[in-house]
Every structure is written in structure tokens, then in C-alpha cells.
Design a protein around this motif. Structure first.
Motif, PDB file in Angstrom:
ATOM      1  N   LEU A  50       0.749  -1.378  -0.135  1.00  0.00           N
ATOM      2  CA  LEU A  50       0.058  -0.033   0.074  1.00  0.00           C
ATOM      3  C   LEU A  50       0.648   1.136  -0.086  1.00  0.00           C
ATOM      4  O   LEU A  50       1.916   1.397   0.695  1.00  0.00           O
ATOM      5  N   ASP A  51       0.455   2.293  -0.933  1.00  0.00           N
ATOM      6  CA  ASP A  51       1.098   3.569  -0.770  1.00  0.00           C
ATOM      7  C   ASP A  51       0.193   4.814  -0.749  1.00  0.00           C
ATOM      8  O   ASP A  51      -0.783   4.522  -1.658  1.00  0.00           O
ATOM      9  N   GLU A  52       0.074   5.402   0.369  1.00  0.00           N
ATOM     10  CA  GLU A  52      -0.961   6.459   0.510  1.00  0.00           C
ATOM     11  C   GLU A  52      -1.199   7.423  -0.549  1.00  0.00           C
ATOM     12  O   GLU A  52      -2.327   7.871  -0.818  1.00  0.00           O
ATOM     13  N   ARG A  53      -0.076   7.646  -1.301  1.00  0.00           N
ATOM     14  CA  ARG A  53      -0.058   8.582  -2.393  1.00  0.00           C
ATOM     15  C   ARG A  53      -1.313   7.789  -3.579  1.00  0.00           C
ATOM     16  O   ARG A  53      -1.755   8.772  -4.379  1.00  0.00           O
ATOM     17  N   SER A  54      -1.224   6.683  -3.727  1.00  0.00           N
ATOM     18  CA  SER A  54      -1.946   6.231  -4.846  1.00  0.00           C
ATOM     19  C   SER A  54      -2.384   4.675  -4.141  1.00  0.00           C
ATOM     20  O   SER A  54      -1.671   3.560  -4.649  1.00  0.00           O
ATOM     21  N   LEU A  55      -3.427   4.596  -3.607  1.00  0.00           N
ATOM     22  CA  LEU A  55      -3.827   3.499  -2.778  1.00  0.00           C
ATOM     23  C   LEU A  55      -4.330   2.237  -3.966  1.00  0.00           C
ATOM     24  O   LEU A  55      -5.019   2.815  -4.973  1.00  0.00           O
ATOM     25  N   VAL A  56      -4.213   1.168  -3.868  1.00  0.00           N
ATOM     26  CA  VAL A  56      -4.517   0.095  -4.920  1.00  0.00           C
ATOM     27  C   VAL A  56      -6.094   0.144  -4.676  1.00  0.00           C
ATOM     28  O   VAL A  56      -6.660   0.402  -3.739  1.00  0.00           O
ATOM     29  N   ASP A  57      -6.973  -0.177  -5.904  1.00  0.00           N
ATOM     30  CA  ASP A  57      -8.153  -0.229  -6.119  1.00  0.00           C
ATOM     31  C   ASP A  57      -8.927  -1.089  -4.806  1.00  0.00           C
ATOM     32  O   ASP A  57      -8.330  -2.326  -4.817  1.00  0.00           O
TER      33      ASP A  57
END
Length: 479
Positions: free
Chosen positions: A261-268
Motif C-alpha cells: 500500500l502507498d498512501e499517495r496512490s492506494l490500490v483499488d
């Protein structure tokens, strides 16, 4: 790595499970007997005097990145660089010793302090040698124009989303979360794993879980063959983002499916759920990278929606708000964390983390009190690889310069040791003991356990055994 593997081995004068003066017999890689006066037949090929030291199960690093750690050992560290000028000096000095066309690989750049340079800024430092710089989190690579030419010539416009472009469509040199793609693009050979295997052995580590989401079947084969050959003697569990199959019997165990997980671009969210479902179909648990409160909240929502199994894991738990503890407990999740970061990065946390969130950093005692399974690990190369340093930091919660961080999260030294003695998927919930019939994966200390717990240090490791093989020897004496 060359390792001794006698048919039989007797360790005498050892403290085992708190009892001093015992002997332990190893035959064919397993513990065959423990007692006060063993008289094995035939006579052991090797006898080792433990000199009263404690004999423990070997330690497990529950979250490490093996290939990245091995590669770091051959890289230039920017850990102590605090300005762009210092970075420029570091690179120019190193570039002087390179052959034409040889890559300069730099790691551990603190972009919060130095900033995030682009290719143009790197070109002003060095334009003739290819350069790639990794930030301290491992999420970002920065290349100069010479380095980017390898990408341009090989890939053209067919570049992944993480390869950053400016408004004019030109490459900036910044590449986000695309380490494996970059390695493949540059055709980087696998790093030498022998030095890393020896270092882990010297720390008493006999098994590891590689937590890389990017592990492919090919990479798994590299690691598995290194283990089978003895180059990397530690037993292997491998996570991955996709399906894995052991390349041969005994090469590695398939671990959890990793979700990054990356807060800047969360997985759908639906894609997250699909990953969980596919993992269940493969008989695998799920391990989710969570270093912020937002990532943790997203992770908990996914497990609440799609279901959690015992052995599902939260990786890092760098920030765990108090209100997140009950749902972690309810869902039965384990937390695999790295208290060593408090030592290595504690001063940065005190300076940069909101004071109201500092009590949420790398929680331990509050999780243990709620009977949440907790295990420790290194996250090397991004965190310190030394498990004894992590244990010590868990007991004192002090930064490298002695500043405390949330002392109420301290735990006793014996409990900190247990965090390295768990067996996945339940980690420290089932700490191992030295028992007859188990594999002879052992860590021999130079002193009794009570003394070692009062001074948690890597220097107390006298010998390490994996499957009965001596993979490290310091101060134990064959007799």
C-alpha cells in the motif's frame, strides 16, 4: 559458503532451556538427545564446548529483502548526507574511481533533508558515468541522463506509470516503485549473497522471510538455489505479489501474498479484495505493507470486508493509532514490526512526526497486552539488520543518541527475544524451544541467558548451526 556437517556432533557444558551443564547430541541435522551425561555411540565426529553459554533456537528475521540487502553491500551509502552539496561531493569522489561506463549505485538518500533531485541536477554533478540513487525508503530511484539512456534505448515510450515525466513529457529521472522493472531494464545481475548469508549467520539468524512484493519465479529460483548450495544457508520463506512454486524440494517455502500500500496512490479496493480471494485459493495468507495511519485504516477495511485468516499480517505497523488496536485484535491479525527503526531513525521521528502521533510509533507493549501476535524483523536494507539491536531498542525505546520515544511501549528483554523465535504464520505467538526431534537450527551464546538478556548484543553469539551444520563459529572450542 563452506559449512561443516559432521554425521554426529555433541555440544557439552551448555545451558539449555534454563538448565546449565547439559549436553546436546545432533545426528543427521536433528537434535537426537538432551541430557546431563550423554554417551552416544558411535563417538561424535565433533565435540563443542559451550563453556556454559545458552543454547537457543536460531533466530528468524520475519521481514527482510535479501537481494536488495546484498546489493546495498556493494553500493555507496548516502545515509549521512545532509545537503545537496554533500551529495555532489560524495558522487564526484566516488566517480573518480570508476571505469568508463561503470554504474555508480547510491542508496539511503534522505530526500526529506536533501530534497529530490532530478536528472538535470545529477548531470551537473556527473554527466559521463551512469548514476542511480535510491532514497532511504526504497520507493524512489533517480537517474542522471547517462543512466536514463539505458532506458530510452531499450524501452522507448513503453514505460510504466512510475517512470515520472514533466509537463512537457520529458523524463525527469525519477522512478517511483519500479525497482524490479528497473533492474530488468538495466539487466542487472543478481548480487552476491554469500556475504549476506555469513552476516546473518554471525547474528544467530537461521531462517528468514523475504517480504518483497516483486519476487518473481525467476528471482525465487535465484534465492532457492543460493540456499540449496549453502551460499545463503538460512531457511527461506518467500512472499510475492503473484503465484510462486518452489524450484526444487527444500529450496524455499512459499510465504504470504504481499500487498504494497502507498498512501499517495492506494490500490483499488475491489482489486485488493480480489488479491485476498486469489491468495485463499492458493492456500496463502496475506501480508500488507502499512507505514501510515491511512494505509493501516485501508488495510483493516479490506480485511473487514473480505475476511481475515489467522496468520494474515500487518507489515511494519509504523504508525498504529490507539483506536486501531481493537480491530486488529478482532480480525486476528499479526503485526510484524521493526523496533530497530527507533534507534536508526529516532531523531528524524522526533523532529518530523507530529508529537501526538509519536506514541503510535512501532508499538509493541500495547499490542502484546491485547494478545495480538507480534514478531520482530529488520526490513533490511532499509532498517538495521542486527536483531540484537532491535531487541535492545524494544526494551529501552531509545534513539541512537539516547532520546526516549514512548517508553510505555517497552517490553522485557526475554519477550523481545521471543519475537525472533516464532514460527510463521503465527510468529511470536508460538516461540520455539530447543527440543529433541526438531531440526538442529541453533544459536549458541557465549554466556548464560540471564546475562545475555541484560546486555543484548550481537557480540555474544558464539556459534550458529543450521540443520546441524556449523555456519558460524566465534568463541566455541572443538574438543
Amino acid at each position: 559458503m563452506k559449512t561443516a556437517h559432521p554425521d554426529t556432533l555433541l555440544i557439552h557444558n551448555a545451558e539449555i532451556n534454563g538448565i546449565p551443564g547439559l549436553q546436546l547430541l545432533i545426528e543427521s541435522g536433528h537434535i537426537r538427545a538432551i541430557g546431563g551425561n550423554l554417551s552416544p555411540e558411535p563417538r561424535p565426529h565433533l565435540r563443542i564446548d559451550a563453556k556454559g553459554g545458552a543454547l537457543l533456537p536460531g533466530l528468524t528475521d520475519h521481514h527482510i529483502h535479501l537481494l536488495a540487502t546484498a546489493a546495498k553491500r556493494a553500493s555507496l551509502s548516502a545515509e549521512h548526507v545532509t545537503s545537496f552539496e554533500e551529495l555532489a561531493t560524495l558522487i564526484r569522489n566516488a566517480a573518480c574511481g570508476l571505469s568508463p561506463g561503470e554504474w555508480l549505485r547510491v542508496t539511503e538518500l534522505d530526500t526529506f533533508t536533501v530534497g529530490i533531485p532530478d536528472k538535470d541536477e545529477l548531470d551537473r554533478i556527473e554527466s559521463t558515468q551512469p548514476i542511480r540513487i535510491q532514497d532511504r525508503t526504497g520507493a524512489l530511484w533517480i537517474l542522471n541522463s547517462c543512466g536514463l539512456s539505458f532506458i530510452d534505448s531499450n524501452r522507448g515510450d513503453h514505460l510504466p506509470e512510475g517512470v515520472e515525466r514533466n509537463k512537457a513529457g520529458q523524463l525527469t529521472g525519477r522512478i517511483w516503485r519500479e525497482s524490479e522493472w528497473l533492474k530488468d531494464c538495466l539487466k542487472s545481475p543478481p548480487p552476491d549473497l554469500e556475504r549476506l548469508g555469513a552476516e546473518l549467520s554471525s547474528l544467530g539468524v537461521t531462517s528468514v522471510t523475504d517480504a518483497s512484493v516483486s519476487t518473481t519465479q525467476e528471482m525465487a529460483g535465484v534465492l532457492g538455489r543460493a540456499h540449496k548450495s549453502g551460499t545463503l544457508p538460512q531457511r527461506l520463506r518467500l512472499m510475492s505479489g503473484g503465484k510462486l512454486t518452489p524450484c526444487e524440494v527444500g529450496s524455499f517455502e512459499v510465504g504470504e501474498t504481499k500487498v504494497l500500500l502507498d498512501e499517495r496512490s492506494l490500490v483499488d479496493f475491489d482489486e485488493f479484495g480480489l488479491t485476498i480471494r486469489r491468495s485463499r485459493e492458493q492456500g496463502r495468507r496475506v501480508a500488507v505493507h502499512c507505514v501510515t495511519a491511512v494505509e493501516l485504516s485501508y488495510c483493516l477495511a479490506a480485511f473487514e470486508t473480505y475476511g481475515a485468516y489467522p496468520g494474515d499480517r500487518i507489515e511494519h505497523g509504523s504508525i498504529i493509532p490507539k483506536e486501531a488496536i481493537p480491530p486488529i485484535n478482532k480480525l486476528g491479525l499479526a503485526v510484524v514490526t521493526q523496533p530497530g527503526f527507533l534507534h536508526a531513525r529516532g531523531e528524524r521521528y522526533l523532529a518530523r512526526v507530529d508529537p501526538c502521533e509519536q506514541e503510535d510509533l512501532y508499538r509493541c507493549a500495547s499490542l502484546v497486552e491485547q494478545e495480538i501476535p507480534v514478531a520482530f524483523s529488520s526490513d533490511a536494507p532499509y532498517g538495521p539488520i542486527d536483531p540484537w539491536l532491535a531487541m535492545r531498542t524494544a526494551t529501552d525505546r531509545l534513539t541512537e543518541t539516547g532520546h526516549p520515544i514512548c517508553l510505555k511501549e517497552r517490553i522485557p528483554a526475554a519477550r523481545a527475544l521471543d519475537m525472533y523465535l516464532g514460527t510463521p504464520p503465527h510468529q511470536a505467538a508460538r516461540a520455539r524451544q530447543v527440543r529433541v526431534g526438531t531440526a538442529a537450527d541453533l544459536c549458541l551464546l557465549k554466556l548464560p541467558l540471564v546475562e545475555a538478556l541484560s546486555d543484548l548484543s550481537r557480540h555474544h553469539v558464539a556459534a550458529t548451526f543450521i540443520n546441524g551444520r556449523i555456519v558460524f563459529q566465534s568463541d566455541c572450542t572443538p574438543s
